[in-house]
Motif scaffolding. Structure first.
Motif, PDB file in Angstrom:
ATOM      1  N   ASP A 142      51.504  83.281 100.034  1.00 44.42           N
ATOM      2  CA  ASP A 142      52.837  82.864 101.609  1.00 44.42           C
ATOM      3  C   ASP A 142      51.041  84.038 103.172  1.00 44.42           C
ATOM      4  O   ASP A 142      51.290  83.355 104.107  1.00 44.42           O
ATOM      5  N   GLU A 143      50.722  85.298 102.782  1.00 41.33           N
ATOM      6  CA  GLU A 143      49.335  85.912 103.373  1.00 41.33           C
ATOM      7  C   GLU A 143      49.077  84.506 104.463  1.00 41.33           C
ATOM      8  O   GLU A 143      48.699  85.114 105.210  1.00 41.33           O
ATOM      9  N   GLY A 144      48.487  83.819 103.103  1.00 37.95           N
ATOM     10  CA  GLY A 144      47.702  83.340 103.289  1.00 37.95           C
ATOM     11  C   GLY A 144      47.883  82.404 104.532  1.00 37.95           C
ATOM     12  O   GLY A 144      47.241  81.506 105.830  1.00 37.95           O
ATOM     13  N   LEU A 145      48.995  81.353 104.018  1.00 38.09           N
ATOM     14  CA  LEU A 145      49.788  80.499 104.200  1.00 38.09           C
ATOM     15  C   LEU A 145      49.970  80.716 106.645  1.00 38.09           C
ATOM     16  O   LEU A 145      50.020  80.088 106.828  1.00 38.09           O
ATOM     17  N   GLU A 146      50.309  81.860 106.715  1.00 41.70           N
ATOM     18  CA  GLU A 146      50.609  82.248 108.007  1.00 41.70           C
ATOM     19  C   GLU A 146      49.682  82.436 108.296  1.00 41.70           C
ATOM     20  O   GLU A 146      49.461  81.747 110.211  1.00 41.70           O
ATOM     21  N   GLU A 147      48.151  82.051 108.065  1.00 40.34           N
ATOM     22  CA  GLU A 147      47.203  82.279 108.617  1.00 40.34           C
ATOM     23  C   GLU A 147      46.884  80.665 109.276  1.00 40.34           C
ATOM     24  O   GLU A 147      45.782  80.822 110.359  1.00 40.34           O
ATOM     25  N   LEU A 148      47.484  79.571 108.780  1.00 39.65           N
ATOM     26  CA  LEU A 148      46.636  78.014 108.715  1.00 39.65           C
ATOM     27  C   LEU A 148      47.722  77.489 110.271  1.00 39.65           C
ATOM     28  O   LEU A 148      48.874  78.322 110.288  1.00 39.65           O
ATOM     29  N   GLU A 149      46.870  77.334 111.327  1.00 36.39           N
ATOM     30  CA  GLU A 149      47.424  76.197 112.555  1.00 36.39           C
ATOM     31  C   GLU A 149      48.490  75.777 111.834  1.00 36.39           C
ATOM     32  O   GLU A 149      48.764  75.016 112.621  1.00 36.39           O
ATOM     33  N   ASP A 150      47.715  74.445 111.249  1.00 34.14           N
ATOM     34  CA  ASP A 150      48.271  73.178 110.631  1.00 34.14           C
ATOM     35  C   ASP A 150      49.290  73.344 109.702  1.00 34.14           C
ATOM     36  O   ASP A 150      49.248  74.017 108.883  1.00 34.14           O
ATOM     37  N   ARG A 151      50.825  73.949 110.241  1.00 37.07           N
ATOM     38  CA  ARG A 151      51.782  74.056 109.841  1.00 37.07           C
ATOM     39  C   ARG A 151      52.485  72.874 108.538  1.00 37.07           C
ATOM     40  O   ARG A 151      53.141  73.300 107.740  1.00 37.07           O
ATOM     41  N   ALA A 152      52.146  71.758 108.832  1.00 35.67           N
ATOM     42  CA  ALA A 152      52.239  70.834 107.426  1.00 35.67           C
ATOM     43  C   ALA A 152      51.590  70.549 106.410  1.00 35.67           C
ATOM     44  O   ALA A 152      52.284  70.806 105.675  1.00 35.67           O
ATOM     45  N   SER A 153      50.058  71.014 106.396  1.00 37.99           N
ATOM     46  CA  SER A 153      49.703  71.414 105.575  1.00 37.99           C
ATOM     47  C   SER A 153      49.605  73.061 104.818  1.00 37.99           C
ATOM     48  O   SER A 153      49.828  73.008 103.470  1.00 37.99           O
ATOM     49  N   ALA A 154      50.228  74.076 105.368  1.00 44.91           N
ATOM     50  CA  ALA A 154      50.837  74.872 105.221  1.00 44.91           C
ATOM     51  C   ALA A 154      51.860  74.509 103.982  1.00 44.91           C
ATOM     52  O   ALA A 154      52.393  75.350 102.816  1.00 44.91           O
ATOM     53  N   ARG A 155      52.867  73.808 105.120  1.00 44.84           N
ATOM     54  CA  ARG A 155      53.948  73.467 103.924  1.00 44.84           C
ATOM     55  C   ARG A 155      53.636  72.523 102.583  1.00 44.84           C
ATOM     56  O   ARG A 155      54.330  73.135 101.586  1.00 44.84           O
ATOM     57  N   ARG A 156      52.831  71.743 103.202  1.00 45.69           N
ATOM     58  CA  ARG A 156      52.522  70.827 101.080  1.00 45.69           C
ATOM     59  C   ARG A 156      51.753  72.039 100.291  1.00 45.69           C
ATOM     60  O   ARG A 156      52.173  71.832 100.047  1.00 45.69           O
ATOM     61  N   ALA A 157      50.847  72.618 101.008  1.00 43.76           N
ATOM     62  CA  ALA A 157      50.222  73.556 100.282  1.00 43.76           C
ATOM     63  C   ALA A 157      51.219  74.364  99.126  1.00 43.76           C
ATOM     64  O   ALA A 157      51.512  73.816  97.862  1.00 43.76           O
ATOM     65  N   ARG A 158      52.113  74.640 100.008  1.00 46.31           N
ATOM     66  CA  ARG A 158      53.548  75.643  99.426  1.00 46.31           C
ATOM     67  C   ARG A 158      54.073  74.935  98.261  1.00 46.31           C
ATOM     68  O   ARG A 158      54.569  75.049  97.681  1.00 46.31           O
ATOM     69  N   LEU A 159      54.992  73.528  98.938  1.00 49.54           N
ATOM     70  CA  LEU A 159      55.033  72.613  97.901  1.00 49.54           C
ATOM     71  C   LEU A 159      54.773  72.190  96.429  1.00 49.54           C
ATOM     72  O   LEU A 159      55.350  72.185  95.099  1.00 49.54           O
ATOM     73  N   GLU A 160      53.474  72.371  96.860  1.00 43.35           N
ATOM     74  CA  GLU A 160      52.827  71.876  95.641  1.00 43.35           C
ATOM     75  C   GLU A 160      52.818  73.526  94.599  1.00 43.35           C
ATOM     76  O   GLU A 160      52.278  73.205  93.565  1.00 43.35           O
ATOM     77  N   PHE A 161      52.602  74.218  94.826  1.00 38.31           N
ATOM     78  CA  PHE A 161      52.674  75.673  94.084  1.00 38.31           C
ATOM     79  C   PHE A 161      53.833  75.511  93.741  1.00 38.31           C
ATOM     80  O   PHE A 161      54.083  76.242  92.332  1.00 38.31           O
ATOM     81  N   ASN A 162      54.884  75.195  94.387  1.00 36.10           N
ATOM     82  CA  ASN A 162      56.221  75.435  94.332  1.00 36.10           C
ATOM     83  C   ASN A 162      56.298  74.108  92.794  1.00 36.10           C
ATOM     84  O   ASN A 162      56.915  74.976  91.560  1.00 36.10           O
ATOM     85  N   PHE A 163      56.012  73.502  92.907  1.00 37.26           N
ATOM     86  CA  PHE A 163      56.029  72.377  91.623  1.00 37.26           C
ATOM     87  C   PHE A 163      54.979  72.632  90.648  1.00 37.26           C
ATOM     88  O   PHE A 163      55.637  72.934  89.026  1.00 37.26           O
ATOM     89  N   MET A 164      54.048  73.078  90.868  1.00 37.51           N
ATOM     90  CA  MET A 164      53.137  74.012  89.538  1.00 37.51           C
ATOM     91  C   MET A 164      54.121  74.912  88.777  1.00 37.51           C
ATOM     92  O   MET A 164      53.847  75.271  87.872  1.00 37.51           O
ATOM     93  N   ARG A 165      54.109  75.851  90.027  1.00 36.66           N
ATOM     94  CA  ARG A 165      54.780  77.053  88.947  1.00 36.66           C
ATOM     95  C   ARG A 165      56.275  75.928  88.148  1.00 36.66           C
ATOM     96  O   ARG A 165      56.578  76.899  86.787  1.00 36.66           O
TER      97      ARG A 165
END
Length: 357
Positions: A142-165
């Motif tokens: 989450d600390e890294g995702l907060e740095e992204l200007e592209d919020r859609a990319s941040a949401r997609r990365a978080r979703l993929e991480f959640n799927f993996m988990r």
């Protein structure tokens, strides 16, 4: 931000948690971090060379680099947590040639002369260490995702991480289930069930998910994400099939685990399913009765290794590995990704599937 001050401020008695977490985050092959990094780097114009490597839409420097590092690090911390819990589940005393987490805590208990059962203390403490690492992996991502200007990319990365988990936890349960329900299942289903465990416990989590998380961070298109999935899944299958061979035949000096460890732990792998298909009734019964016996000695392990080899199962697994690699490489060759990343992924393909015994 370092978590050590937070933990040690609570009590100096918690130093062991910090020390042991460092131990489990050191060493290792870092494959997941590498796939995450090159997943991000792959989202470049097709056929671009090394001189054209640059941040992509979702990764504006320097914040983009921080997001990649955070995601790659989060994957390694998540992996460390999974190993801590996995060793408890499997009653495995070693990890990377050293004591597993629950054994370290058990040894601490014995050294200090505390009351109660050292083994129980070791297991309980290691469960908490694994939980702590899981929490830290989420925080770091989450600390890294907060740095992204592209919020859609941040949401997609978080979703993929959640799927993996979710998938890897489900796969771990399926692995536990197979160890106990194996012989209650129809014989014709055993191979497919073993392959299902590989997909969810390892293949997606070890290769496919890190690739896609990295690419999602970089603002990958749907076509790029699908291509990386098509490459990552069969490569992850090949990776785990190689790991299964190492779990039975690997040299302890190379793997950090005792030779034949999967036999004493009772892993119902694709290798075992294939061996059972061609064993005689007597030999199959012998394999079934010994698989999962933690008291197996070196001679008994060698006997089982010879039985499995004679069945032709090793050659069949090697053929499966080659077919999965071929499928992965075909997907990679047509993927709309950068040339430099494509070459690095080719190099990683060789490294993860041709590990020495």
């Amino acid at each position: 931000m370092s978590r050590e001050p937070i933990v040690t401020l609570i009590s100096s008695d918690l130093t062991a948690l910090v020390d042991y977490s460092r131990q489990f985050l050191s060493g290792g092959k870092r494959f997941r971090a590498q796939f995450c990094y090159w997943g991000a780097q792959s989202v470049l114009p097709p056929d671009s060379g090394p001189e054209q490597v640059r941040p992509t839409t979702g990764l504006t420097a320097p914040a983009g680099l921080g997001a990649i590092v955070s995601a790659a690090s989060a994957l390694e911390i998540f992996h460390a947590a999974a190993l801590v819990h996995d060793d408890i589940i499997d009653n495995s005393d070693t990890r990377r040639g050293a004591p597993s987490a629950h054994k370290l805590f058990e040894q601490l208990h014995e050294h200090e002369g505390w009351a109660g059962d050292p083994a129980s203390y070791g297991r309980a403490s290691a469960i908490l260490l694994g939980d702590l690492l899981l929490g830290w992996s989420d925080e770091l991502l989450d600390e890294g995702l907060e740095e992204l200007e592209d919020r859609a990319s941040a949401r997609r990365a978080r979703l993929e991480f959640n799927f993996m988990r979710t998938e890897v936890t489900a796969g771990q349960y399926l692995d536990i289930l197979e160890e106990r329900a194996w012989l209650a299942q129809p014989e014709a289903e055993l191979l497919d069930r073993a392959l299902r465990v590989i997909v969810y416990k390892s293949a997606k989590y070890s290769v496919q998910a890190p690739l896609v998380i990295g690419a999602a961070l970089a603002g990958a298109s749907a076509a790029q994400l699908n291509s990386l999935r098509a490459f990552g899944l069969p490569l992850g299958m090949a990776y785990q099939l190689r790991d299964d061979l190492l779990g039975v035949f690997g040299d302890a000096a190379v793997t950090g685990k005792p030779s034949g460890d999967d036999l004493t732990e009772g892993k119902r792998t694709v290798l075992i399913a294939l061996a059972r298909e061609r064993l005689t009734t007597t030999d199959r019964a012998s394999l079934d009765s010994q698989l999962g016996d933690p008291t197996l000695d070196a001679a008994q392990i060698r006997s089982l290794q010879q039985l499995i080899t004679a069945s032709g199962a090793v050659d069949r697994v090697e053929a499966l590995i080659e077919s999965q690699v071929t499928e992965a490489l075909a997907a990679l060759s047509s993927a709309p990704i950068g040339a430099r990343a494509r070459q690095k992924l080719l190099d990683l393909t060789d490294r993860v599937t041709r590990r020495a015994f």
